[in-house]
Design a protein around this motif. Structure first.
Motif, PDB file in Angstrom:
ATOM      1  N   ARG A   1       0.828  -1.207   0.000  1.00 55.61           N
ATOM      2  CA  ARG A   1       0.000   0.000   0.000  1.00 55.61           C
ATOM      3  C   ARG A   1       0.870   1.268   0.000  1.00 55.61           C
ATOM      4  O   ARG A   1       2.009   1.250   0.477  1.00 55.61           O
ATOM      5  CB  ARG A   1      -0.899   0.020   1.255  1.00 55.61           C
ATOM      6  CG  ARG A   1      -1.780  -1.200   1.383  1.00 55.61           C
ATOM      7  CD  ARG A   1      -2.664  -1.119   2.615  1.00 55.61           C
ATOM      8  NE  ARG A   1      -3.583   0.000   2.547  1.00 55.61           N
ATOM      9  CZ  ARG A   1      -4.689   0.024   1.823  1.00 55.61           C
ATOM     10  NH1 ARG A   1      -5.037  -1.027   1.114  1.00 55.61           N
ATOM     11  NH2 ARG A   1      -5.460   1.078   1.817  1.00 55.61           N
ATOM     12  N   CYS A   2       0.299   2.361  -0.494  1.00 53.90           N
ATOM     13  CA  CYS A   2       1.022   3.638  -0.532  1.00 53.90           C
ATOM     14  C   CYS A   2      -0.028   4.739  -0.692  1.00 53.90           C
ATOM     15  O   CYS A   2      -0.967   4.581  -1.485  1.00 53.90           O
ATOM     16  CB  CYS A   2       1.980   3.654  -1.721  1.00 53.90           C
ATOM     17  SG  CYS A   2       2.724   5.268  -2.029  1.00 53.90           S
ATOM     18  N   VAL A   3       0.133   5.849   0.046  1.00 53.38           N
ATOM     19  CA  VAL A   3      -0.868   6.924  -0.042  1.00 53.38           C
ATOM     20  C   VAL A   3      -0.913   7.578  -1.428  1.00 53.38           C
ATOM     21  O   VAL A   3      -1.892   8.228  -1.775  1.00 53.38           O
ATOM     22  CB  VAL A   3      -0.670   8.049   1.007  1.00 53.38           C
ATOM     23  CG1 VAL A   3      -1.056   7.598   2.390  1.00 53.38           C
ATOM     24  CG2 VAL A   3       0.745   8.583   0.987  1.00 53.38           C
TER      25      VAL A   3
ATOM     26  N   PRO B   1       1.970   9.153 -13.476  1.00 50.70           N
ATOM     27  CA  PRO B   1       1.957   7.773 -12.971  1.00 50.70           C
ATOM     28  C   PRO B   1       3.299   7.415 -12.326  1.00 50.70           C
ATOM     29  O   PRO B   1       4.354   7.750 -12.862  1.00 50.70           O
ATOM     30  CB  PRO B   1       1.713   6.923 -14.223  1.00 50.70           C
ATOM     31  CG  PRO B   1       1.239   7.867 -15.265  1.00 50.70           C
ATOM     32  CD  PRO B   1       1.731   9.229 -14.916  1.00 50.70           C
ATOM     33  N   CYS B   2       3.237   6.768 -11.179  1.00 57.02           N
ATOM     34  CA  CYS B   2       4.464   6.343 -10.491  1.00 57.02           C
ATOM     35  C   CYS B   2       4.853   4.954 -10.974  1.00 57.02           C
ATOM     36  O   CYS B   2       4.150   4.342 -11.783  1.00 57.02           O
ATOM     37  CB  CYS B   2       4.258   6.378  -8.981  1.00 57.02           C
ATOM     38  SG  CYS B   2       3.121   5.098  -8.412  1.00 57.02           S
ATOM     39  N   PHE B   3       5.992   4.428 -10.466  1.00 60.64           N
ATOM     40  CA  PHE B   3       6.478   3.101 -10.919  1.00 60.64           C
ATOM     41  C   PHE B   3       5.375   2.059 -10.833  1.00 60.64           C
ATOM     42  O   PHE B   3       5.176   1.279 -11.749  1.00 60.64           O
ATOM     43  CB  PHE B   3       7.663   2.635 -10.060  1.00 60.64           C
ATOM     44  CG  PHE B   3       8.926   3.441 -10.261  1.00 60.64           C
ATOM     45  CD1 PHE B   3       9.486   3.583 -11.524  1.00 60.64           C
ATOM     46  CD2 PHE B   3       9.569   4.039  -9.180  1.00 60.64           C
ATOM     47  CE1 PHE B   3      10.658   4.309 -11.717  1.00 60.64           C
ATOM     48  CE2 PHE B   3      10.728   4.769  -9.361  1.00 60.64           C
ATOM     49  CZ  PHE B   3      11.274   4.910 -10.622  1.00 60.64           C
TER      50      PHE B   3
ATOM     51  N   VAL C   1       8.390   7.517 -12.070  1.00 62.21           N
ATOM     52  CA  VAL C   1       8.759   8.305 -10.886  1.00 62.21           C
ATOM     53  C   VAL C   1       8.214   7.619  -9.638  1.00 62.21           C
ATOM     54  O   VAL C   1       7.348   6.746  -9.718  1.00 62.21           O
ATOM     55  CB  VAL C   1       8.164   9.743 -10.924  1.00 62.21           C
ATOM     56  CG1 VAL C   1       8.769  10.584 -12.014  1.00 62.21           C
ATOM     57  CG2 VAL C   1       6.642   9.694 -11.043  1.00 62.21           C
ATOM     58  N   CYS C   2       8.758   8.051  -8.485  1.00 59.99           N
ATOM     59  CA  CYS C   2       8.172   7.638  -7.204  1.00 59.99           C
ATOM     60  C   CYS C   2       7.825   8.925  -6.459  1.00 59.99           C
ATOM     61  O   CYS C   2       8.702   9.772  -6.264  1.00 59.99           O
ATOM     62  CB  CYS C   2       9.168   6.800  -6.402  1.00 59.99           C
ATOM     63  SG  CYS C   2       8.578   6.465  -4.737  1.00 59.99           S
ATOM     64  N   HIS C   3       6.565   9.109  -6.100  1.00 58.72           N
ATOM     65  CA  HIS C   3       6.170  10.344  -5.397  1.00 58.72           C
ATOM     66  C   HIS C   3       6.555  10.299  -3.918  1.00 58.72           C
ATOM     67  O   HIS C   3       6.671  11.337  -3.271  1.00 58.72           O
ATOM     68  CB  HIS C   3       4.656  10.557  -5.522  1.00 58.72           C
ATOM     69  CG  HIS C   3       4.215  10.625  -6.950  1.00 58.72           C
ATOM     70  ND1 HIS C   3       4.684  11.589  -7.822  1.00 58.72           N
ATOM     71  CD2 HIS C   3       3.375   9.844  -7.661  1.00 58.72           C
ATOM     72  CE1 HIS C   3       4.153  11.383  -9.021  1.00 58.72           C
ATOM     73  NE2 HIS C   3       3.352  10.328  -8.945  1.00 58.72           N
TER      74      HIS C   3
HETATM   75  S1  SF4 Z   1       6.313   4.008  -6.816  1.00 61.68           S
HETATM   76 FE1  SF4 Z   1       6.474   5.349  -5.026  1.00 61.68          FE
HETATM   77  S2  SF4 Z   1       4.578   6.539  -5.078  1.00 61.68           S
HETATM   78 FE2  SF4 Z   1       4.234   4.737  -6.389  1.00 61.68          FE
HETATM   79  S3  SF4 Z   1       3.339   3.181  -5.054  1.00 61.68           S
HETATM   80 FE3  SF4 Z   1       5.558   2.879  -5.066  1.00 61.68          FE
HETATM   81  S4  SF4 Z   1       6.230   4.008  -3.246  1.00 61.68           S
HETATM   82 FE4  SF4 Z   1       4.203   4.772  -3.759  1.00 61.68          FE
END
Ligand code: SF4
Ligand SMILES: Cc1cc2nc3c(=O)[nH]c(=O)nc-3n(C[C@H](O)[C@H](O)[C@H](O)COP(=O)(O)OP(=O)(O)OC[C@H]3O[C@@H](n4cnc5c(N)ncnc54)[C@H](O)[C@@H]3O)c2cc1C
Length: 333
Positions: A121-123, A137-139, A145-147
């Motif tokens: 999980r991730c906010v 969009p994140c990874f 990207v990773c937010h």
């Molecule tokens: S890539 Fe980064 S922002 Fe996306 S789910 Fe993984 S930890 Fe969260």
């Protein structure tokens, strides 16, 4: 939020389940209680073309003690685990961890296998489609990207299962069945530590049950969890401990496992830190240094990572003390 379209199958045996997946050649997901999978499908985060329900398959439910092991079927509900006197008496960390999941209505349908195999999980990811459209969009969503960790090169989404750390501290193994047949895997080895694909299991593998060595009288376990609302929330960090004491209350063995500290639960070896000392004189200050170094806590759950890192040693000590007090009680009986 509406569910997307999918085909639905209810096999009666494991062989039928695998044959159904092979025949339809689809992107399948297994359904147990549905309390993790269905919300993810409603958010558009899981998009299976077929759902294979495990609920009618014989032999995946129940709790038994056999030859020094507690055997628990993967489809056993959390309510059944919580109600078991074998588990609350001899494996209290598992009982406490099941009770710490969500809230009582969820315990009636949520299962042991589904809890272990829940998604990370991730906010920045577990949000509605509309919310996610506002950001690149994140990874985990297929982007670059990773937010949560802006210069991060991988996904730090968090494994928030309550039950896996208890099973790891209790030395449990999972029995699994896949296209290649049945196998047994140590609980900790189910996890890949990769937020994008958190499990080592081959695609379409079913967890059939859990096998836990029943500890001797001198060893007991405990579970502790940090969360914002004790009535419902996932862990923000949690710890399970198994502690063995001798008749003078000297610690002869300690196993610690953490959850909500990164993409996988973490097993920590504390034998060099706590073993050989009386529990009432044990010095827990070393945990403050040892524990954060073993984790990958980022700012992607409801409380800041810095606070969760500080709370690690507090929660770990709580779990160890619960386990030790129970072990001491057994020693004096
Ligand atoms: S890539 Fe980064 S922002 Fe996306 S789910 Fe993984 S930890 Fe969260
Ligand atoms: C409001 C809310 C609060 C929650 N709070 C918590 C919490 O505090 N702690 C916590 O740990 N969880 C929490 N959860 C998540 C979830 O309820 C539990 O993890 C639950 O135990 C999942 O079990 P399930 O049977 O419903 O799994 P399902 O949703 O049926 O399945 C989950 C995943 O596991 C796979 N799966 C299921 N069974 C098997 C099997 N036997 N073999 C292989 N794969 C399988 C499914 O394909 C799916 O990918 C919460 C959920 C909600 C909705």
């Amino acid at each position: 939020m509406r569910l997307p379209e999918f085909s639905f199958h209810e096999p009666l045996t494991l062989d039928q389940a695998f044959a159904t997946i092979k025949k339809n050649n689809g992107n399948a997901r297994f359904l147990a209680g549905g309390t993790d999978l269905v919300p993810l499908m409603k958010f558009g985060l899981e998009t299976p073309s077929m759902i294979v329900s495990l609920k009618k398959i014989e032999g995946l439910k129940g709790i038994a003690e056999d030859n020094g092991y507690a055997m628990i079927g993967a489809l056993t509900t959390l309510r059944e685990i919580i109600s078991s006197t074998v588990i609350s008496g001899k494996l209290p960390a598992l009982s406490e961890a099941a009770m710490a999941v969500a809230a009582p209505p969820v315990w009636n349908v949520a299962t042991l296998g589904g809890n272990i195999r829940q998604q990370t999980r991730c906010v920045y990811y577990n949000q509605s489609r509309a919310w996610r459209l506002e950001k690149e969009p994140c990874f985990k969503a297929g982007g670059n990207v990773c937010h949560a960790v802006p210069r991060g090169k991988k996904c730090f989404s968090v494994y928030c299962g309550d039950i896996a750390p208890a099973l790891i501290a209790l030395d449990a193994a999972a029995t699994i069945s896949g296209m290649a047949g049945p196998a047994e895997v140590r609980l900790i080895d189910l996890f890949s530590n990769d937020g994008l694909s958190p499990f080592t299991l081959e695609k379409n593998t079913i967890i059939t049950g859990i096998k836990i060595p029943v500890p001797g009288a001198a060893s007991r376990s405990g579970y502790a969890k940090l969360r914002v609302r004790s009535a419902i929330d996932y862990p923000l960090v949690s710890a399970a401990a198994s502690v063995a004491l001798d008749k003078d209350s000297i610690i002869t063995g300690v196993k610690l496992a953490l959850s909500a500290v990164g993409p996988a639960p973490v097993a920590i070896d504390l034998n060099g830190v706590l073993v050989g000392v009386r529990i009432d004189t044990a010095d827990f200050t070393a945990l403050k240094d040892v524990l954060p170094k073993k984790t990958q806590i980022a700012d992607n759950l409801a409380l800041p990572g810095s606070y969760r890192r500080k709370m690690l040693s507090v929660i770990a000590k709580k779990a160890i003390m619960k386990a030790a007090e129970r072990a001491a009680e057994k020693e004096t009986i």
